[in-house]
Design a protein around this motif. Structure first.
Motif, mmCIF file in Angstrom:
data_model
loop_
_atom_site.group_PDB
_atom_site.id
_atom_site.type_symbol
_atom_site.label_atom_id
_atom_site.label_comp_id
_atom_site.label_asym_id
_atom_site.label_seq_id
_atom_site.Cartn_x
_atom_site.Cartn_y
_atom_site.Cartn_z
ATOM 1 N N LEU A 1 0.827 -1.203 0.000
ATOM 2 C CA LEU A 1 0.000 0.000 0.000
ATOM 3 C C LEU A 1 0.865 1.260 0.000
ATOM 4 C CD1 LEU A 1 -2.961 0.759 -0.053
ATOM 5 C CD2 LEU A 1 -2.946 0.784 2.431
ATOM 6 N N MET B 1 2.335 1.688 -3.577
ATOM 7 C CA MET B 1 1.361 2.148 -4.571
ATOM 8 C C MET B 1 0.956 3.602 -4.316
ATOM 9 S SD MET B 1 -1.148 -0.980 -5.646
ATOM 10 C CE MET B 1 -1.584 -1.649 -4.064
ATOM 11 N N THR C 1 -7.614 3.816 -13.944
ATOM 12 C CA THR C 1 -8.062 2.620 -13.236
ATOM 13 C C THR C 1 -8.718 1.682 -14.222
ATOM 14 O OG1 THR C 1 -10.170 3.641 -12.712
ATOM 15 C CG2 THR C 1 -8.415 3.901 -11.105
ATOM 16 N N LEU D 1 -4.150 -0.749 -11.992
ATOM 17 C CA LEU D 1 -3.836 0.648 -11.732
ATOM 18 C C LEU D 1 -2.679 1.037 -12.643
ATOM 19 C CD1 LEU D 1 -4.143 3.229 -10.059
ATOM 20 C CD2 LEU D 1 -2.602 2.233 -8.383
ATOM 21 N N PHE E 1 -9.108 -6.862 -5.131
ATOM 22 C CA PHE E 1 -8.394 -5.630 -5.453
ATOM 23 C C PHE E 1 -9.318 -4.714 -6.245
ATOM 24 C CE2 PHE E 1 -5.128 -3.667 -8.484
ATOM 25 C CZ PHE E 1 -4.836 -2.624 -7.625
ATOM 26 N N THR E 2 -9.607 -3.551 -5.704
ATOM 27 C CA THR E 2 -10.410 -2.553 -6.417
ATOM 28 C C THR E 2 -9.720 -1.200 -6.339
ATOM 29 O OG1 THR E 2 -11.742 -2.028 -4.469
ATOM 30 C CG2 THR E 2 -12.614 -3.700 -5.958
ATOM 31 N N VAL E 3 -9.829 -0.467 -7.413
ATOM 32 C CA VAL E 3 -9.282 0.881 -7.482
ATOM 33 C C VAL E 3 -10.419 1.805 -7.898
ATOM 34 C CG1 VAL E 3 -7.558 2.368 -8.540
ATOM 35 C CG2 VAL E 3 -7.039 -0.039 -8.165
ATOM 36 N N LYS F 1 -8.677 5.640 -4.609
ATOM 37 C CA LYS F 1 -8.866 4.868 -3.389
ATOM 38 C C LYS F 1 -8.586 3.413 -3.743
ATOM 39 C CE LYS F 1 -12.356 3.706 0.051
ATOM 40 N NZ LYS F 1 -13.758 3.892 0.438
ATOM 41 N N ILE F 2 -7.697 2.786 -2.981
ATOM 42 C CA ILE F 2 -7.287 1.404 -3.240
ATOM 43 C C ILE F 2 -7.821 0.523 -2.115
ATOM 44 C CG2 ILE F 2 -5.322 -0.164 -3.445
ATOM 45 C CD1 ILE F 2 -3.676 2.244 -4.408
ATOM 46 N N ASN F 3 -8.457 -0.583 -2.475
ATOM 47 C CA ASN F 3 -8.935 -1.579 -1.507
ATOM 48 C C ASN F 3 -8.423 -2.949 -1.923
ATOM 49 O OD1 ASN F 3 -10.743 0.174 -0.012
ATOM 50 N ND2 ASN F 3 -12.077 0.087 -1.794
ATOM 51 N N THR G 1 -7.271 -0.425 3.035
ATOM 52 C CA THR G 1 -7.721 0.672 2.186
ATOM 53 C C THR G 1 -6.720 1.812 2.295
ATOM 54 O OG1 THR G 1 -10.031 0.106 2.577
ATOM 55 C CG2 THR G 1 -9.594 2.321 1.791
ATOM 56 N N THR H 1 -5.845 5.891 0.384
ATOM 57 C CA THR H 1 -6.284 6.957 -0.507
ATOM 58 C C THR H 1 -5.109 7.885 -0.770
ATOM 59 O OG1 THR H 1 -8.486 6.841 0.453
ATOM 60 C CG2 THR H 1 -7.960 8.815 -0.793
#
Length: 173
Positions: free
Chosen positions: A52, A55, A67, A76, A124-126, A144-146, A163, A165
């Motif tokens: 994290l 990134m 994204t 990403l 993984f979501t962006v 925002k990265i999760n 998470t 940001t």
């Protein structure tokens, strides 16, 4: 006077000894399980923190982020990173994708695994962010990265959601 011990006393002593041995063995087993879970929790936290931080640092330095990519559903694309080893104003592009449960960083053909071998990344979501200020005319870009990190199995399974940001430095008004 009677010498020695009776069979009843021997049975009572053996019973007390067995109870003590069982209590000690159960305590040792529980300590080993706590140690295993704690070790895996530490692996998860360290891996997530390293990934994290990396990134988010690169996103903050970028000129633009995209994204989602055609090659991977969760991707990403970090565009316009300064090439610090070049004296000229050269900018590079890096892409972070989730491949086989691992984060992979592609820097123009060279790939690097960002996660340790025994850690698995999922979910993984962006999410792109737009931050508008009081004037409503200037907007900053961010993301925002999760993701979920897990390691171990059975009683030793450690899984946590993370998470982060970041706002792109070059998008400040």
């Amino acid at each position: 006077m009677k010498r020695g011990t009776s069979i009843v006393e021997v049975i009572i002593y053996m019973g007390v000894l067995i109870i003590m041995v069982v209590a000690i063995v159960v305590g040792i087993i529980q300590m080993a399980q706590v140690f295993g879970r704690t070790r895996n929790e530490r692996k998860v936290a360290t891996a997530a923190e390293n990934v994290l931080d990396r990134m988010l640092r690169e996103v903050r330095l970028a000129r633009n982020v995209v994204t989602g990519c055609s090659s991977a559903p969760a991707c990403l694309d970090i565009i316009g990173l300064p090439a610090f080893d070049s004296p000229l104003s050269v900018f590079i592009e890096r892409k972070v994708t989730l491949s086989g449960g691992k984060f992979v960083l592609d820097s123009g053909g060279t790939t690097e695994d960002l996660t340790p071998p025994d850690v698995v990344i999922t979910n993984f979501t962006v999410t792109p962010l737009s931050v508008s200020y009081l004037s409503k005319t200037s907007v900053s870009q961010g993301i925002k990265i999760n993701f979920t990190v897990s390691t171990g199995g059975g009683k030793y399974l450690a899984t946590h959601d993370y998470t982060g940001t970041a706002i792109l430095r070059h998008s400040y008004p």
